[in-house]
Scaffold this active site. Sequence first.
Site, PDB file in Angstrom:
ATOM      1  N   LYS A 151      -4.235   0.298  15.465  1.00  0.00           N
ATOM      2  CA  LYS A 151      -3.152  -0.389  14.767  1.00  0.00           C
ATOM      3  C   LYS A 151      -1.821   0.080  15.328  1.00  0.00           C
ATOM      4  O   LYS A 151      -1.672   1.249  15.707  1.00  0.00           O
ATOM      5  CB  LYS A 151      -3.202  -0.093  13.271  1.00  0.00           C
ATOM      6  CG  LYS A 151      -2.026  -0.624  12.470  1.00  0.00           C
ATOM      7  CD  LYS A 151      -2.109  -0.196  11.012  1.00  0.00           C
ATOM      8  CE  LYS A 151      -0.887  -0.632  10.226  1.00  0.00           C
ATOM      9  NZ  LYS A 151      -0.934  -0.197   8.805  1.00  0.00           N
ATOM     10  N   GLU A 217       7.226   2.189  -1.603  1.00  0.00           N
ATOM     11  CA  GLU A 217       6.140   3.109  -1.251  1.00  0.00           C
ATOM     12  C   GLU A 217       6.506   4.580  -1.411  1.00  0.00           C
ATOM     13  O   GLU A 217       7.355   5.118  -0.689  1.00  0.00           O
ATOM     14  CB  GLU A 217       5.683   2.867   0.190  1.00  0.00           C
ATOM     15  CG  GLU A 217       4.467   3.690   0.576  1.00  0.00           C
ATOM     16  CD  GLU A 217       3.859   3.273   1.905  1.00  0.00           C
ATOM     17  OE1 GLU A 217       2.867   3.896   2.307  1.00  0.00           O
ATOM     18  OE2 GLU A 217       4.368   2.315   2.520  1.00  0.00           O
ATOM     19  N   GLU A 261      -6.882  -2.732   7.300  1.00  0.00           N
ATOM     20  CA  GLU A 261      -5.600  -2.078   7.587  1.00  0.00           C
ATOM     21  C   GLU A 261      -5.268  -1.066   6.491  1.00  0.00           C
ATOM     22  O   GLU A 261      -4.829   0.059   6.768  1.00  0.00           O
ATOM     23  CB  GLU A 261      -4.495  -3.131   7.684  1.00  0.00           C
ATOM     24  CG  GLU A 261      -3.113  -2.557   7.973  1.00  0.00           C
ATOM     25  CD  GLU A 261      -2.032  -3.614   7.979  1.00  0.00           C
ATOM     26  OE1 GLU A 261      -0.846  -3.232   7.980  1.00  0.00           O
ATOM     27  OE2 GLU A 261      -2.348  -4.821   7.969  1.00  0.00           O
ATOM     28  N   GLU A 397       6.125 -12.312   8.218  1.00  0.00           N
ATOM     29  CA  GLU A 397       6.063 -11.170   7.302  1.00  0.00           C
ATOM     30  C   GLU A 397       7.335 -10.337   7.377  1.00  0.00           C
ATOM     31  O   GLU A 397       7.891  -9.929   6.353  1.00  0.00           O
ATOM     32  CB  GLU A 397       4.851 -10.302   7.617  1.00  0.00           C
ATOM     33  CG  GLU A 397       4.734  -9.079   6.710  1.00  0.00           C
ATOM     34  CD  GLU A 397       3.486  -8.267   6.987  1.00  0.00           C
ATOM     35  OE1 GLU A 397       3.554  -7.026   6.828  1.00  0.00           O
ATOM     36  OE2 GLU A 397       2.448  -8.857   7.336  1.00  0.00           O
TER      37      GLU A 397
END
Length: 415
Positions: A151, A217, A261, A397
Amino acid sequence: MTTVDSEIDGIDVVADDAATRLLAAYQAGSSFFFSGPHGVLLGCGVAATVPKTQCARTGLPGRVADFLRSAEEFGRRNPVVVGAVPFDENLPAHLVMPEEVVRSAPLNVVVSRAPQTSVPDCGVRPVPAPAEYERGVSRVLRRLDDGELGKVVLARSLEVTTAAPVDVRAVLRNLAFADPASYTFAVDLPRRGEDGTRDSFGPQPPLERTFLGASPELLVSRRGMRVRAHPMAGSRPRSADPVEDRCRAAELSTSDKDRREHAAVVDAVAEALRPFCRDLHVPARPEVISTAAMWHLATEITGELRDPATSSLELADALHPTPAVCGTPVRRAREVIAETEPFDRGYYAGLVGWSDAAGDGEWVVAIRCADIENDLLRLFAGAGIVAGSDPAEELAETTAKFRTALSAMGLDRVV
């Protein structure tokens, strides 16, 4: 519940009085603001700056602990450092000890009308251009096919030049009111080309650059022996249509690509925390949570420390960067990011938070953010590129993620 006075007016708000007064008291250039689900912290003034020579990433937690101990020797009772740690491991952190720290319960607001535009006239330059970002995603996908990477989080930036200096207080206020459950922050930074540090305690001149945002987050928090992390990876933009919005949340919850992911991020966070914890709880399945702009897959990880001497900054340093903002394997993903992104991330995808002499503290991942200096704003947004990613969808996104900061400035239609 009381109505906010005119000091923070401009939008109609009903809010918790103490928390909203701290937001109203924030002053760009001489304050640190940090608001989240567990409370609000306002740092006023600067008693001392952690010297630049002590802010290199390697060994940072130990040197900060020494700095706090020396502050206690100067008579400070449980001193606190606040600030930001950059994404790039070769750049120093910027951490200060405020003259005064004031706390309150979490911000609790109900907004009855939308924020007014804070930046009326501007020019916008995407870096890279949208088509070039898609080409960058395609190049990363080819490297994923070769098996060298699992990733890579590829970001892009918007450079916004305004006709007048930005009203930082208004942007911060709008961010906080738009999504009180997120971690809203504002950090004074050295001006570009200056180190902004001093090697002694005492008054220091105000800075003229601010890093602010509304991150969903939590990287890690430590309160006593309890540790909490809330990694996120996998997302969908919100929709104004309620039916479509629910469909997007349901699609995210069952997406194989997003679940893979997300699992990689959770595994990395758990692996980094285990050496510090005698007990660690990792839920088997993520939950779907929402912000004002996005749906996210999230997993709340909790644990109990083995050693009470382990500080929140030591935990944050062990976790940073997670695959949610970098990729896997981390070292190789960092190299690909440096080769592909045509800008310096600076503090974007780094850390913002606080830590005290007892070791308690809270650090969030610096996303949904902007770096503001007078009439120049740099905004950042990234997307996790894994096998199966589509360049156009990843571009969309990042566009959706930009809207958090852009909406706070009345610029949500520029991208």
